[in-house]
Structures are given as structure tokens and as C-alpha cells.
Motif scaffolding. Structure first.
Motif, short mmCIF file in Angstrom:
data_model
loop_
_atom_site.label_atom_id
_atom_site.label_comp_id
_atom_site.label_asym_id
_atom_site.label_seq_id
_atom_site.Cartn_x
_atom_site.Cartn_y
_atom_site.Cartn_z
N ALA A 218 20.50 8.56 32.79
CA ALA A 218 20.89 9.12 34.14
C ALA A 218 20.94 10.75 34.00
O ALA A 218 20.44 11.33 33.10
N VAL A 219 20.44 11.52 35.22
CA VAL A 219 20.01 12.81 35.47
C VAL A 219 21.16 13.35 36.42
O VAL A 219 21.40 12.50 37.39
N ASP A 220 21.47 14.34 36.24
CA ASP A 220 22.57 15.15 37.05
C ASP A 220 21.98 15.53 38.41
O ASP A 220 21.08 16.57 38.16
N LEU A 221 22.32 15.11 39.18
CA LEU A 221 21.96 15.44 40.54
C LEU A 221 21.98 16.93 40.89
O LEU A 221 21.08 17.62 41.26
N GLU B 102 14.29 7.90 39.41
CA GLU B 102 15.42 8.32 38.51
C GLU B 102 16.52 7.78 38.76
O GLU B 102 17.08 7.23 39.87
N THR B 103 17.68 7.62 37.62
CA THR B 103 18.85 7.16 38.04
C THR B 103 19.67 8.38 38.07
O THR B 103 20.01 9.19 37.02
N TRP B 104 20.01 8.90 39.34
CA TRP B 104 20.60 9.91 39.47
C TRP B 104 22.18 9.88 39.46
O TRP B 104 22.63 8.86 39.70
N ALA B 105 22.87 11.01 39.19
CA ALA B 105 24.44 10.78 38.95
C ALA B 105 25.04 11.92 39.41
O ALA B 105 24.56 13.24 39.48
N VAL B 106 26.22 11.71 39.95
CA VAL B 106 27.28 12.85 40.38
C VAL B 106 28.37 12.87 39.48
O VAL B 106 29.07 13.89 39.45
N ASP B 107 28.59 11.96 38.58
CA ASP B 107 29.78 11.69 37.71
C ASP B 107 29.38 11.05 36.74
O ASP B 107 28.99 9.58 36.48
#
Length: 341
Positions: free
Chosen positions: A242-245, A228-233
Motif C-alpha cells: 500500500a502507498v499513502d495517497l 498501485e494499492t492506494w491508501a488513506v488509512d
């Protein structure tokens, strides 16, 4: 119909945005929309595999034919009841929309619902961490990261901050503390990012399918899909997939504590989460469920939760889309627009 090129590009891009965030893993199920029992369409067999994976068809079904048969109808009815959807037994728009959404890898049928008025759920046998069996006794669970299975585009410091915040949300409501330790093998909760088949019997499936999974007490494994393309912002991470971690981590910690999936759409323990959406706040359903296992943190302010829930306006999976329309409806509009061009 012909529109000036600049207007066409702007309009097309505006409508295409929701499609770009659809999961590639299950997007092909869109062609099955509005089918009902008695039909036969190529692809229904794949849908049966989906329902088998998430606990709605038997472990050893006789076949996965392309027939919309009684068994599939029964699976759909159970799926709709478990996920808070209109119970129609048909592959209506709302049901297909949820089926195509990225989700947690846990199946939905290895638990029982507590009652008709409470919609949280537990794993079979209602397991919980042993120290918590003494009511109102505070306990501490340790957690550690597998340093060989992290992601390199988010710093370790940022990842640890996300987990610290997520653990804190749960510890605010129950008398359980979480402490990070260095030794991965002796920690009670073991965290890592993995791809494909990683040896636990629950292989990941690539971008925007299964996002993660965690095992019930007292196993302690918490795994996230490394593809996954994990995101913190989201302001920094522009990817449409993007997936919100933090949202996924908060959900999986609920499994670590013993909660199964909820039928409340805006609950943390609801199984699905759309790309580029964020859902990190515990809801009443989450809190009541976990407190029934561990008791309440004496300092927890229940009134503030009630007030927060009253002021919330969006449901599970985020808001339904532009102008309040579902993503499925926007997909149809876009398809028509492309045809007219």
C-alpha cells in the motif's frame, strides 16, 4: 540449525516483512549491490535503462551493455549527489536501497540546484504560473478530477478530502489558493489515475515502481498510477504494498507549482517514498523553494515550521527499519536465515 516450527514462523515473518514491501519493479537490482567500475554482470544493462529513464544517461546512448563502464560510474555519482547519498561512484548498499524504492516518475536532471547551501530545485527555465509573476499577489488555481479515471476502492469523497488537505499545505505557505471545479477540461490542474501507457509519453510501470508524475507550470496535469494499492488509512488498508495517497499527492502538487526534486531526504520533494510510509509535512527546503517562486503567504508562521522540523526524528523514506537498520540489511539477514533453515 533447527528451530521449533512456531518460533521459526514468527521469526521468519518478522524479518520477511520489509521484503514484502520491496518494489517488484526494481527488486532485481539487489543482486548488483557492491559492484564497481570494471565489472560485468548480467542486469547492469537494465540498471542503465533505469538511469536513462531518470535523466542520468544520454537520451540516445550507444548501448546498454552489462559492463560497469565510465558512463555508468558518472551516472551513479550524479545520482548520489542529487539524492543526498554518500558520493562513492559504487553501487553501495545505501544507493541500491534508494534505487529499489518506489518513486516519482519525473527525472532528476532536468533542473538546476539554486546554490550549494539550498538544495531545492526548479524545472529548466524556472516556470511558474503566470498570475504569480506579480510578487505577493494572491492567485487562485482551479483543479478537477477525471471522473473516468478514478479508483473504485476509495470513495470519491475520500479522494477529494486527500487532495484538499494536500493543496492546503502548499497554500498555507504561499499566496496561492486552490479551488475545485467540475469541468475537467477547463480546470488548470487536471487530476486522474491511469495505468500503463496513457498517452502523455510517461507510461506507468505497475506496482511499486513509478507512483505518479505531474507536469511543470502551466501544464497542470497530475497523474497517479492506477495499478498501485492506494491508501488513506494504513489501519484499514493492510496490503504490504500500500502507498499513502496523501504523501504522493502532496509531492506531485509541488511539481505542478514548479518545484523539481530535492536532495533533502526528508523533504516532500525528495523523489522516493517507501510502501506503507507517510510523509506529508512540508519541510524548510520545500517552503523556501516554493516561496522563492511565489512569495510568502503573509499569515504563514515560519517559526512554527522551524520548531516542527527540530522535533522531527525520521528522515526521507520513513524510518530506516526495525531497530534502526536499513531494509537492505534486513534482507541480507533474512536470506541467511532461510539458508540455515
Amino acid at each position: 540449525m533447527h528451530l521449533p516450527l512456531s518460533i521459526s514462523v514468527i521469526f521468519f515473518s518478522f524479518l520477511l516483512y520489509p521484503i514484502l514491501v520491496f518494489p517488484a519493479t526494481w527488486h532485481h537490482f539487489s543482486k548488483l549491490a557492491n559492484l564497481k567500475k570494471g565489472t560485468r554482470v548480467t542486469g547492469i544493462g537494465n540498471l542503465k535503462h533505469y538511469f536513462h529513464r531518470f535523466g542520468y544517461l544520454p537520451p540516445s546512448p550507444a548501448n546498454f551493455s552489462d559492463d560497469f563502464d565510465t558512463e555508468l560510474e558518472s551516472a551513479i555519482l550524479s545520482y548520489q549527489r542529487n539524492l543526498g547519498l554518500p558520493v562513492t561512484g559504487k553501487l553501495d548498499r545505501d544507493t541500491i536501497d534508494v534505487i529499489m524504492s518506489p518513486r516519482c516518475g519525473h527525472d532528476d536532471n532536468t533542473h538546476r540546484f539554486v546554490s550549494e547551501t539550498r538544495r531545492f530545485a526548479y524545472f529548466a527555465g524556472r516556470p511558474r504560473w503566470v498570475e504569480a509573476k506579480k510578487p505577493m499577489k494572491a492567485m487562485t488555481l482551479t483543479y478537477a478530477f477525471d471522473k473516468n479515471h478514478l479508483i473504485n476502492y476509495i470513495t470519491e469523497k475520500e479522494i477529494k478530502s486527500v487532495f484538499k488537505r494536500a493543496f492546503k499545505r502548499w497554500s498555507i505557505v504561499i499566496p496561492v489558493n486552490f479551488t475545485e471545479v467540475e469541468n475537467y477540461y477547463t480546470a488548470e490542474i487536471k487530476i486522474g489515475f491511469f495505468k500503463g501507457d496513457h498517452g502523455d509519453g510517461e507510461p506507468f510501470d505497475g506496482v511499486l515502481g513509478v507512483l505518479g508524475h505531474a507536469f511543470s507550470p502551466e501544464n497542470g496535469r497530475l497523474h497517479l498510477d492506477g495499478d498501485e494499492t492506494w491508501a488513506v488509512d494504513f489501519d484499514t488498508e493492510k496490503s504490504k504494498v500500500a502507498v499513502d495517497l496523501e504523501s504522493v499527492v502532496t509531492h506531485e502538487i509541488g511539481h505542478v507549482l514548479g518545484l523539481a526534486h530535492s536532495k533533502v531526504k526528508d523533504a516532500i520533494m525528495y523523489p522516493s517514498l517507501r510502501a506503507r510510509s507517510r510523509k506529508v509535512d512540508l519541510r524548510i527546503d520545500d517552503v523556501e523553494g516554493v516561496q522563492a517562486l511565489y512569495g510568502s503567504n503573509p499569515s504563514f508562521d515560519y517559526g512554527s515550521l522551524l520548531e516542527s522540523e527540530k522535533s522531527s526524528s525520521c528522515g526521507a523514506g520513513g524510518c530506516r527499519g526495525v531497530f534502526g537498520l536499513s531494509i537492505w540489511w534486513l534482507w541480507i539477514v533474512t536470506s541467511l536465515f532461510i539458508h540455515l533453515l
